[in-house]
Design an enzyme around this catalytic site. Sequence first.
Site: not given
Length: 373
Positions: A92, A94-96, A98
Amino acid sequence: MRAHSKKRLLPYSPPDWATGLQGIPNVRIELSTKNTPIQKWHLPGIPDGFEVYIKRDDLTGCSLSGNKARKLEFLLAEALDKGNDTLIGCGQINSNLCRALACAGRELGFNCHLLMRPNAENTGEFPSEGNAAMIQLVGANVHLVPPTATSYERDYLPKMKALSSHLRSHSKMSPYLVPVAGTSPVGLFGPIECFEEMRQQGVLEEFSDLVVTSGGTSAGFCIGNYLTGQKMKLHGMVAFKDTAFFHRQTNDLLHSVGLQDSVHSEDLITMVEGVAGRGYGLSTDEELEFIQDVATHTGIFLDPIYTGKVAFHMIRRLRTSPESFRGNKILFYNSGSVLGLLDGRTRDFLKSKKTNNKIHDWTCDDLRFPVSN
């Protein structure tokens, strides 16, 4: 640069209690700060009779802060060892994972492509705040997928495979696919190693209960707790999806290490639903108030996507269902990154707050403290 990074590969041997597992990786790479501290946590609202401590995996690093760094130590080691030159991940907006993947990938010399799902309110746009800003700063390639993409197998994986095929045939690249959240039989050994670190810190003797966000990390903790005698009760806080999904995911991971015939997820962890609130990546004002209250009272920041919700509902559960805990000394696993606080929601929340405004005007040259402040 990858040739230089490959020299950083280290042979891997699992903890003594995990040597009987199947699929043990051969190598790992050091990416994160180890032995993150366990501290007493004076959370506001803890009922009398309970003590809460916190495992500070928000301190595993800066750009790699959070539990994802531990998984990437095994995933990216495998990619280096296989000779891959490109990473493909997903998540998503806000992915940590990624953000951590993009940063670690650049550090090690990989190209990075990310399939990312925008929120409904910013469809077609990519923000320049929080995790998204860091992803852009390190120059990762971002491919936006529809905001309705929620299934890894249905929505992400086919496009990841198509992108991999394109990069192989048109750019002569050798991609390595990183599953959503880094949850895989290889990534599983990140939380297994984390559990060993906590064991060496004395948690099995000190704590009755361990509270963690449900997912790949909780699966690794399930395995560690099971193989060391199940001395703690594990509580998996379901911040997205549902109980059935995470039991199925944990059972798949148990199968990958050869434990499917001896134990099942349902025997190892209590899944707690009702934690997601408005939904994945969305916050209520009550949750944001709690995150600010925790920061004000303890100086520790929580991630609004996961750990803020998990801690909020842990306190509520201590109050309303104290009997659901095995004992009164609770360890909270802080898996999050403070970067999740910088995605814009905190800014808007603070601007909307008038009663707790502690910004004072002393821009005049008068040395007398303004009485109105």
